[in-house]
Design an enzyme around this catalytic site. Structure first.
Site, PDB file in Angstrom:
ATOM      1  N   GLN A   1       0.826  -1.208   0.000  1.00 45.16           N
ATOM      2  CA  GLN A   1       0.000   0.000   0.000  1.00 45.16           C
ATOM      3  C   GLN A   1       0.864   1.262   0.000  1.00 45.16           C
ATOM      4  O   GLN A   1       1.721   1.411   0.876  1.00 45.16           O
ATOM      5  CB  GLN A   1      -0.888  -0.012   1.255  1.00 45.16           C
TER       6      GLN A   1
ATOM      7  N   TYR B   1       0.201   4.741   0.596  1.00 44.79           N
ATOM      8  CA  TYR B   1      -0.638   5.864   1.056  1.00 44.79           C
ATOM      9  C   TYR B   1       0.214   6.901   1.803  1.00 44.79           C
ATOM     10  O   TYR B   1       0.396   8.013   1.355  1.00 44.79           O
ATOM     11  CB  TYR B   1      -1.745   5.344   1.986  1.00 44.79           C
TER      12      TYR B   1
ATOM     13  N   GLU C   1     -10.967  -1.199   5.086  1.00 41.56           N
ATOM     14  CA  GLU C   1      -9.844  -1.532   5.949  1.00 41.56           C
ATOM     15  C   GLU C   1     -10.259  -1.508   7.415  1.00 41.56           C
ATOM     16  O   GLU C   1      -9.987  -2.430   8.161  1.00 41.56           O
ATOM     17  CB  GLU C   1      -8.712  -0.535   5.710  1.00 41.56           C
TER      18      GLU C   1
ATOM     19  N   SER D   1      -5.215   6.789  12.687  1.00 43.17           N
ATOM     20  CA  SER D   1      -4.985   6.672  14.136  1.00 43.17           C
ATOM     21  C   SER D   1      -6.331   6.710  14.872  1.00 43.17           C
ATOM     22  O   SER D   1      -7.332   7.180  14.329  1.00 43.17           O
ATOM     23  CB  SER D   1      -4.107   7.820  14.625  1.00 43.17           C
ATOM     24  N   ASN D   2      -6.322   6.202  16.106  1.00 45.09           N
ATOM     25  CA  ASN D   2      -7.579   6.164  16.849  1.00 45.09           C
ATOM     26  C   ASN D   2      -8.155   7.563  17.068  1.00 45.09           C
ATOM     27  O   ASN D   2      -9.370   7.733  17.142  1.00 45.09           O
ATOM     28  CB  ASN D   2      -7.376   5.422  18.175  1.00 45.09           C
ATOM     29  N   GLU D   3      -7.280   8.548  17.145  1.00 47.49           N
ATOM     30  CA  GLU D   3      -7.761   9.926  17.293  1.00 47.49           C
ATOM     31  C   GLU D   3      -8.466  10.381  16.017  1.00 47.49           C
ATOM     32  O   GLU D   3      -9.509  11.047  16.066  1.00 47.49           O
ATOM     33  CB  GLU D   3      -6.592  10.859  17.631  1.00 47.49           C
TER      34      GLU D   3
END
Lengths: 380, 398
Positions: free
Chosen positions: B126, B128, B244, B383-385
């Site tokens: 990937q 990105y 994803e 990211s979780n944020e």
């Protein structure tokens, strides 16, 4: 696995939602709460007339044969309206004990009335020192005059102030915390020697302390076999926990909605406070807890009426833990995100918050659930 | 509504279990369970077995070699694979670029790429992230300039997982530098053997070589390798990211890791008693197990709700956040229960062919590296944020 509601279930949910919406604007709730009864007799009667009080009982007992999912749907709607009626205590918990242990005569005479909504039950299990331990029973029942004499004190009986009958746990044999030797009795609150100290609860309901001083009950008032009530108490508490989880989900849905609205409308520093990332993330965390609680309420609903086994116990214990924790989280964060207004009596969100925290003071708290789950931890 | 498995679902689970017991190579399962590194060959061997059974690409439409499985079957399959120690499918081909090609690609692209993904001919990676474009992905700078029948690509991608094995890379590149950030981006398929591409390893804090930097210097890419329209690549990018995220909750992997944790806590002793007798550890394990039970149900619920409309939307961000927190909590407990044996850093014992003396009879050398490796979970895939930003914007409309 199927997450869709059947047509009947959808109708049931709609019916409950409509009734709650019509009967329970916030100002009305305040009036009901402050009345002597502490809830709405009219609304209680409606629940009976619509058959909602009969939903969980089998058809031969005059019910609709509903299961955990039907109970869940009703409870969530009752939660969304922050209703005060002792449906959980009378229909689910008390009614469940009667259905499981009751004699044919008790079912015919008492349970039929509970299902019709014409008799309200309360369940008196806690004692001043029992702290959610169902086996910790000091109240005694001694054989006397062809029946039993009850002596003791039962703590914080929700809906006990208005109940027509109260199911009381008392010890007929064994030591203070023995599981064996616990019996259940149907007590008439107007009987000689019964004293009720009635008080309001912090979440707007009414309850009583039940003092039993040489209360004579008949042999016919014994529920099930003498000394063998514990398994049924545990099983029915599981059903109550599943119902309570759905109730909490209803509270959480509404409080999340209120908080989200507030974040979008309240302005500080020239912008809606919901533009601030730190508050957005807090709101997302609340929403996540609501998702987790919803999942556990569903899982619990699908196990509540199942055979009593380790898997059912695990699911219901986990539901109690996840929901109680999530409930407290949502309550505390909602108050915080509202700032000062969240601290006021006049704001309905504050009352949802109180009800959510009190989820952890009925049928156990997050710690009792965590300890119980850990004790029975499965190792493959 | 009934959240218990139906008889058909239980029968399907038995079928999956029978397949795994018969077909999963024991040496591969052993490596997975011990946290050892897997070789490219290990992955490919397992892929071929799955492909032969028709189970390598469960999420694809049947016409391209997929299955008719619904979310529950997929969940059962993932869970059983993880429980048996099957390697996790490398997602870049089968679960990332393939759905984009199926959705946005030309017939020629579908006919060419999909069979090669299915039979393992092409290993994908990937392209990105860039050094300056992480969470702010749309600020990417890798340029693709049209020159006749080709694009000329210049720039750098990073955190390219298993790029060292890859035959192909799918890239987000900037085709219109004047356009606003998310416009002017295109989705390009690039052959890793094209002159001008350099792959440089990045060694992560656990000592592993999993991720890479990929440099592009005047790389010629045929225009027919463009997927979708030029400058509309962000649509593909977003579509792919939702796909994803759905898999990122990692329920199956967490369940397997939790089972491993409990087995280890039963084997390992302290003061002559199994560690699992320690009340605090039991509480900690109980806590995470209950959280996992809830997120598993949330995952199934959200996937089932999306069944009619395909892939779930921003709800999958909630699953990603909670799912990765749980997985990290498990690796944290796993690290703690080996006490001082978390310290020895014995990379050689993690090698595939190590058969020398072991420092500790229990397989401890992989534990601390895995704990550190798993810190990536709350960073990658958005990211979780960032996931919380997505929920705030898309669901809560804040």
């Amino acid at each position: 696995m199927d997450f869709k509601l059947s047509e009947e279930q959808q109708m049931l949910q709609d019916t409950a939602a409509r009734q709650v919406r019509d009967a329970y604007p916030f100002e009305k709730r305040e009036q009901y709460s402050k009345s002597e009864l502490g809830f709405s007799q009219d609304f209680w009667n409606q629940l009976g007339e619509l058959g909602l009080t009969a939903v969980p009982f089998s058809e031969e007992l005059g019910g609709f044969g509903g299961g955990g999912v039907e109970t869940m749907l009703i409870m969530t709607e009752l939660g969304r309206g922050l209703t005060l009626e002792p449906y959980l205590q009378s229909v689910i918990h008390g009614g469940g004990l009667l259905a499981q242990l009751g004699s044919d005569a008790q079912k015919e005479n008492v349970l039929a009335e509970v299902a019709a909504g014409s008799l309200q039950l309360a369940v008196a299990l806690e004692e001043p020192t029992s702290l959610y331990n169902l086996a910790d029973v000091s109240t005694t029942a001694k054989a006397a005059n062809g029946g039993y004499l009850l002596n003791g004190r039962k703590a914080v009986v929700i809906g006990g102030h208005s109940a027509g009958k109260i199911i009381v746990s008392a010890r007929t044999s064994g030591g203070q915390c023995d599981e064996a030797g616990i019996s259940l009795f149907l007590v008439d609150p107007s009987a000689a020697g019964v004293k009720r100290r009635v008080f309001p609860t912090i979440d707007g309901r009414k309850a009583c302390e039940l003092l039993l001083d040489n209360v004579q009950v008949a042999l016919d008032d014994l529920l099930g076999e003498e000394g063998e009530a514990f398994a049924a108490l545990r099983y029915q508490q599981g059903r109550a926990i599943a119902a309570q989880a759905a109730l909490a989900v209803g509270y959480m849905q509404e409080l999340c909605n209120l908080t989200l609205d507030y974040l979008k409308t309240r302005k500080q520093f020239g912008v809606p406070i919901g533009k601030f990332q730190v508050l957005q993330h807090r709101m997302v965390d609340m929403q996540t807890e609501l998702e987790q609680a919803t999942s556990m309420a569903m899982l619990a609903a699908c196990h509540a009426d199942a055979e009593d086994n380790a898997e059912r116990t695990r699911v219901l214990t986990a539901a109690k833990y996840i929901v109680t924790r999530g409930a407290r989280f949502v309550a505390e964060q909602a108050i915080q995100l509202h700032g000062g207004i969240g601290m006021t009596w006049e704001y309905n969100g504050a009352h949802y918050a109180k009800a959510l925290v009190m989820i952890g003071h009925e049928f156990g708290d997050e710690d009792t659930a965590l300890k119980a789950y850990a004790k029975d931890l499965e190792v493959a | 509504m009934n959240v218990n498995y139906t008889a058909e679902e239980l029968a399907f689970r038995d079928e999956v279990r029978a397949f795994l017991s018969a077909e999963l190579p024991t040496d591969i399962a052993q490596k997975v369970k011990l946290g050892k590194h897997l070789s490219k060959e290990d992955h490919q061997r397992w892929q071929k077995i799955l492909s032969k059974r028709g189970w390598y690409a469960p999420g694809w439409p049947v016409e391209f070699g997929g299955t008719t499985w619904g979310p529950v079957e997929k969940h059962i399959f993932d869970e059983e694979c993880a429980a048996f120690g099957a390697p996790r499918s490398i997602p870049f081909g089968v679960n990332m670029v393939a759905p984009v090609i199926i959705k946005f690609g030309t017939e020629a692209q579908k006919a060419h790429y999909l069979p090669r993904i299915l039979d393992g001919t092409d290993w994908w990676c990937q392209g990105y992230s860039e050094p300056g474009a992480g969470s702010d992905l749309a600020s990417l700078k890798t340029r693709a300039v049209r020159d006749g029948d080709h694009y000329i690509v210049n720039g750098q991608k990073t955190w390219t997982t298993l790029g060292q094995h890859a035959d192909w890379i799918f890239c987000l590149v900037r085709t219109d530098p004047e356009a606003q950030q998310q416009r002017g981006i295109s989705f390009l398929l690039i052959d890793m053997k094209t002159p001008g591409i350099t792959v440089r390893p990045i060694i992560t804090l656990d000592g592993d070589h999993e991720v890479n930097e990929v440099f592009f210097q005047d790389v010629k890419v045929p225009v027919e390798n463009l997927v979708g329209e030029e400058n509309k690549g962000w649509t593909c990018a977003k579509y792919l990211l939702t796909h994803e995220r759905t898999g990122l909750a990692g329920i199956g992997a967490s369940k397997a890791a939790l089972a491993g944790l409990k087995r280890a806590a039963t084997r390992l002793q302290s003061g002559g008693k199994p560690l699992l007798d320690d009340p605090l550890l039991r509480l900690q394990i109980a806590e995470v197990e209950m959280q996992l039970m809830a997120i598993e149900m949330s995952t199934l619920r959200i996937l089932a709700a999306a069944k009619e409309g395909g892939v779930p939307g921003a709800e999958s961000s909630i699953l990603k956040v909670k799912g990765t927190e749980i997985r990290q909590a498990i690796t944290n407990l796993r690290r703690k229960i080996i006490g001082p044996y978390a310290l020895p850093f014995l990379e050689e014992e993690l090698e595939l062919d190590y058969d020398g003396d072991k420092l500790h009879e229990d397989a401890t050398p992989g534990v601390a590296p895995i704990y550190f490796n798993m810190r990536k979970l709350s960073i990658f895939g958005g990211s979780n944020e960032i996931q919380k930003n997505i929920v705030a914007k898309m669901i809560l409309e804040l």
